[in-house]
Design a protein around this motif. Structure first.
Motif, PDB file in Angstrom:
ATOM      1  N   HIS A  46     -11.834 -28.644   9.737  1.00 56.16           N
ATOM      2  CA  HIS A  46     -11.563 -29.019   8.350  1.00 56.16           C
ATOM      3  C   HIS A  46     -12.618 -28.420   7.421  1.00 56.16           C
ATOM      4  O   HIS A  46     -12.291 -27.911   6.344  1.00 56.16           O
ATOM      5  CB  HIS A  46     -11.521 -30.546   8.209  1.00 56.16           C
ATOM      6  N   ALA A  47     -13.868 -28.471   7.827  1.00 62.35           N
ATOM      7  CA  ALA A  47     -14.959 -27.949   6.995  1.00 62.35           C
ATOM      8  C   ALA A  47     -14.791 -26.457   6.727  1.00 62.35           C
ATOM      9  O   ALA A  47     -15.179 -25.969   5.661  1.00 62.35           O
ATOM     10  CB  ALA A  47     -16.300 -28.219   7.663  1.00 62.35           C
ATOM     11  N   CYS A  48     -14.191 -25.749   7.664  1.00 63.59           N
ATOM     12  CA  CYS A  48     -13.975 -24.306   7.490  1.00 63.59           C
ATOM     13  C   CYS A  48     -12.867 -24.002   6.484  1.00 63.59           C
ATOM     14  O   CYS A  48     -12.735 -22.859   6.053  1.00 63.59           O
ATOM     15  CB  CYS A  48     -13.652 -23.659   8.828  1.00 63.59           C
ATOM     16  N   THR A  49     -12.079 -24.994   6.129  1.00 59.62           N
ATOM     17  CA  THR A  49     -10.943 -24.753   5.238  1.00 59.62           C
ATOM     18  C   THR A  49     -11.206 -25.185   3.802  1.00 59.62           C
ATOM     19  O   THR A  49     -10.364 -24.949   2.940  1.00 59.62           O
ATOM     20  CB  THR A  49      -9.683 -25.499   5.726  1.00 59.62           C
ATOM     21  N   ILE A  50     -12.341 -25.810   3.527  1.00 61.53           N
ATOM     22  CA  ILE A  50     -12.585 -26.318   2.177  1.00 61.53           C
ATOM     23  C   ILE A  50     -13.637 -25.474   1.462  1.00 61.53           C
ATOM     24  O   ILE A  50     -14.471 -24.826   2.095  1.00 61.53           O
ATOM     25  CB  ILE A  50     -13.009 -27.805   2.189  1.00 61.53           C
ATOM     26  N   ASP A  51     -13.573 -25.484   0.142  1.00 59.74           N
ATOM     27  CA  ASP A  51     -14.511 -24.703  -0.670  1.00 59.74           C
ATOM     28  C   ASP A  51     -15.606 -25.552  -1.293  1.00 59.74           C
ATOM     29  O   ASP A  51     -16.548 -25.022  -1.866  1.00 59.74           O
ATOM     30  CB  ASP A  51     -13.758 -23.988  -1.799  1.00 59.74           C
ATOM     31  N   VAL A  52     -15.476 -26.870  -1.211  1.00 57.88           N
ATOM     32  CA  VAL A  52     -16.453 -27.773  -1.812  1.00 57.88           C
ATOM     33  C   VAL A  52     -16.915 -28.782  -0.772  1.00 57.88           C
ATOM     34  O   VAL A  52     -16.285 -28.962   0.261  1.00 57.88           O
ATOM     35  CB  VAL A  52     -15.864 -28.522  -3.030  1.00 57.88           C
ATOM     36  N   THR A  53     -17.990 -29.454  -1.061  1.00 55.16           N
ATOM     37  CA  THR A  53     -18.492 -30.495  -0.171  1.00 55.16           C
ATOM     38  C   THR A  53     -17.666 -31.760  -0.354  1.00 55.16           C
ATOM     39  O   THR A  53     -17.359 -32.148  -1.482  1.00 55.16           O
ATOM     40  CB  THR A  53     -19.970 -30.803  -0.483  1.00 55.16           C
TER      41      THR A  53
END
Length: 91
Positions: A58-65
């Protein structure tokens, strides 16, 4: 500490002699961990680390924290439930 990343395990084992960019961070973790009675980093298979793997994907797919303070994200709930039942004690 369990991880499905064998590279982290190997870096941890060689942290005092490593020229890796993460070596200073691992040394600092080691200093903090010295306050515990025992601290070990060991490798586990990805199948034994399902929720962590899903979080990393999931972290690899998002642009923000993102932060989840009051609720569990929907993409993770089923994995957490499966992980809990897989690790339940059987008498």
């Amino acid at each position: 500490f369990e991880t499905d990343c064998l590279e982290v395990v190997n870096l941890w084992a060689a942290r005092h002699d490593s020229r890796s960019i993460v070596a200073p961070i691992l040394v600092e973790i080691g200093e903090l961990a010295s306050t515990f009675t025992s601290f070990v980093i060991q490798h586990v298979s990805r199948s034994a680390n399902g929720p962590a793997h899903i979080c990393a994907k999931h972290a690899c797919t998002i642009d923000v924290t993102e932060s989840w303070l009051d609720n569990t994200p929907s993409f993770l709930i089923s994995s957490l439930l499966a992980d809990c039942s897989a690790n339940a004690f059987v008498e």
